[in-house]
Design a protein around this motif. Structure first.
Motif, mmCIF file in Angstrom:
data_model
loop_
_atom_site.group_PDB
_atom_site.id
_atom_site.type_symbol
_atom_site.label_atom_id
_atom_site.label_comp_id
_atom_site.label_asym_id
_atom_site.label_seq_id
_atom_site.Cartn_x
_atom_site.Cartn_y
_atom_site.Cartn_z
ATOM 1 N N ARG A 58 38.474 43.464 46.277
ATOM 2 C CA ARG A 58 39.450 44.055 45.367
ATOM 3 C C ARG A 58 39.331 43.400 44.003
ATOM 4 O O ARG A 58 39.295 42.178 43.890
ATOM 5 C CB ARG A 58 40.877 43.909 45.880
ATOM 6 C CG ARG A 58 41.869 44.637 44.956
ATOM 7 C CD ARG A 58 43.301 44.427 45.357
ATOM 8 N NE ARG A 58 43.614 44.917 46.690
ATOM 9 C CZ ARG A 58 43.843 46.189 46.995
ATOM 10 N NH1 ARG A 58 43.747 47.122 46.080
ATOM 11 N NH2 ARG A 58 44.167 46.517 48.226
ATOM 12 N N ARG A 59 39.262 44.258 42.989
ATOM 13 C CA ARG A 59 39.195 43.778 41.608
ATOM 14 C C ARG A 59 40.026 44.705 40.741
ATOM 15 O O ARG A 59 39.889 45.917 40.817
ATOM 16 C CB ARG A 59 37.756 43.775 41.138
ATOM 17 C CG ARG A 59 37.622 43.286 39.709
ATOM 18 C CD ARG A 59 36.290 42.631 39.556
ATOM 19 N NE ARG A 59 36.185 42.015 38.272
ATOM 20 C CZ ARG A 59 35.049 41.827 37.655
ATOM 21 N NH1 ARG A 59 33.922 42.193 38.221
ATOM 22 N NH2 ARG A 59 35.013 41.240 36.492
ATOM 23 N N ALA A 60 40.900 44.131 39.926
ATOM 24 C CA ALA A 60 41.775 44.897 39.027
ATOM 25 C C ALA A 60 42.525 45.992 39.787
ATOM 26 O O ALA A 60 42.648 47.116 39.323
ATOM 27 C CB ALA A 60 40.976 45.472 37.867
ATOM 28 N N GLY A 61 42.991 45.656 40.986
ATOM 29 C CA GLY A 61 43.786 46.572 41.778
ATOM 30 C C GLY A 61 43.011 47.621 42.551
ATOM 31 O O GLY A 61 43.591 48.373 43.325
ATOM 32 N N GLN A 62 41.704 47.670 42.379
ATOM 33 C CA GLN A 62 40.869 48.685 43.038
ATOM 34 C C GLN A 62 40.076 48.039 44.168
ATOM 35 O O GLN A 62 39.487 46.977 43.986
ATOM 36 C CB GLN A 62 39.909 49.294 42.010
ATOM 37 C CG GLN A 62 38.878 50.230 42.566
ATOM 38 C CD GLN A 62 39.446 51.575 42.984
ATOM 39 O OE1 GLN A 62 40.314 52.121 42.311
ATOM 40 N NE2 GLN A 62 38.984 52.096 44.091
ATOM 41 N N ASP B 3 44.015 40.876 44.942
ATOM 42 C CA ASP B 3 43.073 40.945 43.832
ATOM 43 C C ASP B 3 42.131 39.735 43.834
ATOM 44 O O ASP B 3 42.525 38.624 44.195
ATOM 45 C CB ASP B 3 43.839 40.992 42.503
ATOM 46 C CG ASP B 3 43.462 42.219 41.680
ATOM 47 O OD1 ASP B 3 42.803 43.134 42.204
ATOM 48 O OD2 ASP B 3 43.825 42.246 40.500
ATOM 49 N N ASN B 4 40.887 39.966 43.424
ATOM 50 C CA ASN B 4 39.851 38.929 43.321
ATOM 51 C C ASN B 4 39.569 38.243 44.659
ATOM 52 O O ASN B 4 39.300 37.045 44.707
ATOM 53 C CB ASN B 4 40.220 37.890 42.258
ATOM 54 C CG ASN B 4 40.389 38.534 40.901
ATOM 55 O OD1 ASN B 4 39.573 39.354 40.489
ATOM 56 N ND2 ASN B 4 41.461 38.207 40.219
ATOM 57 N N GLU C 90 31.996 46.608 41.042
ATOM 58 C CA GLU C 90 32.353 48.013 40.858
ATOM 59 C C GLU C 90 31.277 48.998 41.307
ATOM 60 O O GLU C 90 31.587 50.106 41.712
ATOM 61 C CB GLU C 90 32.696 48.289 39.388
ATOM 62 C CG GLU C 90 33.916 47.549 38.897
ATOM 63 C CD GLU C 90 33.645 46.108 38.443
ATOM 64 O OE1 GLU C 90 34.580 45.456 37.977
ATOM 65 O OE2 GLU C 90 32.491 45.628 38.549
ATOM 66 N N SER D 172 33.844 36.966 40.246
ATOM 67 C CA SER D 172 33.567 38.138 39.420
ATOM 68 C C SER D 172 32.359 38.932 39.898
ATOM 69 O O SER D 172 32.123 40.046 39.427
ATOM 70 C CB SER D 172 33.371 37.724 37.963
ATOM 71 O OG SER D 172 32.267 36.858 37.841
#
Length: 105
Positions: free
Chosen positions: A29-33, A12-13, A75, A61
């Motif tokens: 990868r962010r918030a598991g995605q 993550d991150n 995203e 971020s």
């Protein structure tokens, strides 16, 4: 679909760059995605990273272009600051399974 890396290789991150069949890609990868984009700034067509695998700003971020400082949403790939505001990184179809993260080239 081509295997980019295992899930553990993209925590993550974090971000990673890949060169597969002559195409430069980045995964974040962010918030598991996991998100996969072409490693090409829409402003000048240059690779985004300032060091190998370093695609995120200091806060991890946003995706940041090292050349002119453009900032992109993780995203969606939308540029929210810089010379290409309103343009988008090119997203690739991707999926994740037990083997790892795959991208459709």
């Amino acid at each position: 679909m081509k295997l980019l890396c295992t899930a553990a290789e993209l925590p993550d991150n974090s971000s990673r760059g890949f060169d597969i069949e002559g195409r430069k890609l980045l995964a974040v990868r962010r918030a598991g995605q996991a998100y996969v984009y072409l490693n090409r700034c829409p402003h000048r067509g240059v690779p985004l990273e300032w060091q190998p695998g370093q695609f995120l700003d200091a806060s991890a971020s946003l995706i940041q272009c090292a050349t002119h400082g453009a900032l992109f949403l993780i995203e969606s790939g939308e540029c929210v600051a810089g010379p290409c505001a309103g343009q988008f990184l090119t997203a690739l179809d991707s999926r994740e399974d037990d083997q790892g993260i795959w991208a459709n080239l």
